[in-house]
Design a protein around this motif. Structure first.
Motif, mmCIF file in Angstrom:
data_model
loop_
_atom_site.group_PDB
_atom_site.id
_atom_site.type_symbol
_atom_site.label_atom_id
_atom_site.label_comp_id
_atom_site.label_asym_id
_atom_site.label_seq_id
_atom_site.Cartn_x
_atom_site.Cartn_y
_atom_site.Cartn_z
ATOM 1 N N TYR A 3 31.667 40.040 37.436
ATOM 2 C CA TYR A 3 32.795 39.137 37.196
ATOM 3 C C TYR A 3 32.664 37.886 38.064
ATOM 4 C CZ TYR A 3 37.809 38.330 36.053
ATOM 5 O OH TYR A 3 39.008 37.842 35.579
ATOM 6 N N VAL A 30 38.069 38.500 40.592
ATOM 7 C CA VAL A 30 39.478 38.104 40.572
ATOM 8 C C VAL A 30 39.735 37.002 41.602
ATOM 9 C CG1 VAL A 30 41.818 38.857 41.167
ATOM 10 C CG2 VAL A 30 40.391 40.266 39.661
ATOM 11 N N LYS A 53 44.128 40.186 32.730
ATOM 12 C CA LYS A 53 42.762 40.722 32.599
ATOM 13 C C LYS A 53 42.135 40.328 31.258
ATOM 14 C CE LYS A 53 43.711 44.547 35.740
ATOM 15 N NZ LYS A 53 43.618 46.004 35.996
ATOM 16 N N TYR A 89 39.458 38.789 30.140
ATOM 17 C CA TYR A 89 38.203 38.379 30.762
ATOM 18 C C TYR A 89 37.497 37.238 30.034
ATOM 19 C CZ TYR A 89 38.899 42.727 33.317
ATOM 20 O OH TYR A 89 39.428 43.725 34.086
#
Length: 351
Positions: A131, A182, A203, A205
């Motif tokens: 991420y 995050v 969330k 993404y």
């Protein structure tokens, strides 16, 4: 799949989608003709994703080889970098060949630095699997490694030839690695787009990656060499990098940046550099994800490593100051004021 074009001195495309990793070879052919392609990855990612990428490259006509090093920030050092260079030479890569960086920020930074310096520069492609790498480090061409005195103190600006981001890879990430992303996504929202933080909380993404990439793309296009507006992307990083170094890199980058954003916001408010105390909002937002925002170090300890910050010019440093959610500015302060800034931030620190 969505595609973004980055217009720097070496333009390239960023591909963002799901279930696209198996098509890596065909995407690579869009920008680099079949040649020798060396996959660089870490020991963890190697066991999960390297075979699908190598198979795709072979199918597309590339001659493949692979370099694997131990996972983690502890590998982001000059020894690993040298080993990569020696392996590239042993494989006989030429200036017409390329490196594929498959992994998170450590893999991307080391691979990019190797690409920038091997034969004075060969092509490389970023394939982020975390991420954090997807929303931040895979884009923009910053490459490098850590030295004993601090984070990313050796490196080069070297833009990739393409970024291929398949966020299906997030399914195999542990919770802490998701939190790292995050933190960097919240940072992007804080400096330029308040609505992005809502997407992070939901969330979403794909949308988060696209917005973070769009923000970073616009900033990098305006300031590729990090001499002005690009320094906004370092919000939380002066303190964050010091925390990483003080913990011997046992505190992850994203967690350190989260702590850094809260502390720097609080310090800026207490020092009178802004009328807006962003620390409360950040603390509340990050706590919803379960971040531990405590800082087990003194202001003096943080200052020692902050003196190696790359944003220092002469006797001053550019700090990122929040003015509101979604708007920050750069402000130079003297190094003596930096010491006071850190002391104020650690007094009754709200983490």
């Amino acid at each position: 799949m969505n595609r973004f074009a980055v217009t720097t001195r070496r333009p390239y495309d960023i591909l963002i989608g799901q279930d696209i990793l198996a098509n890596t070879g065909s995407y690579v052919r869009e920008c680099v003709e079949p040649c020798k392609a060396c996959l660089v990855t870490d020991s963890k990612v190697n066991t999960i994703y390297s075979q699908v990428v190598i198979s795709s490259l072979i199918e597309a006509g590339y001659q493949t080889s692979k370099i694997v090093f131990p996972e983690g920030e502890h590998s982001k050092n000059i020894t690993t970098y040298t080993n990569i260079l020696e392996s590239l030479a042993e494989e006989g890569l030429s200036r017409s060949d390329l490196i594929i960086a498959l992994g998170g920020g450590v893999v991307g930074d080391l691979s990019g630095f190797a690409a920038a310096t091997y034969l004075r520069g060969i092509k490389y492609i970023q394939v982020p699997t975390t991420y954090l790498a997807a929303v931040d480090s895979s884009v923009g061409g910053k490459t490098g490694l850590n030295l004993l005195y601090g984070k990313n103190l050796a490196g080069a600006f070297w833009q990739p030839s393409m970024v291929i981001c398949d966020y299906d890879t997030f399914r195999t990430l542990p919770e802490q690695e998701m939190l790292d992303g995050v933190a960097e996504a919240v940072k992007s929202g804080m400096i330029m787009e308040a609505n992005l933080i809502d997407k992070v909380l939901k969330k979403d993404y794909g949308s988060v990656i696209e917005r973070c990439v769009s923000i970073k793309k616009s900033i990098v296009e305006a300031d590729e060499r990090d001499t002005g507006i690009r320094q906004l992307l370092n919000f939380g990083h002066t303190v964050g990098h010091s925390i990483e170094r003080l913990s011997s890199y046992n505190t992850s980058h994203g967690l350190a940046v989260a702590k850094g954003m809260v502390m720097e916001s609080y310090a800026a408010y207490k020092m009178g550099l802004t009328d807006f105390d962003a620390s409360g909002f950040l603390r509340e937002t990050l706590s919803r994800f379960g971040f531990d925002l405590s800082i087990p170090y003194t202001a003096e300890e943080l200052y020692k490593y902050a003196l190696n910050d790359k944003k220092i010019h002469g006797d001053s440093i550019a700090m990122v100051i929040p003015e509101s959610i979604g708007k920050c500015r750069l402000q130079k302060i003297s190094l003596s004021d930096l010491s006071r800034f850190l002391r104020l931030g650690m007094e009754d620190y709200p983490g």
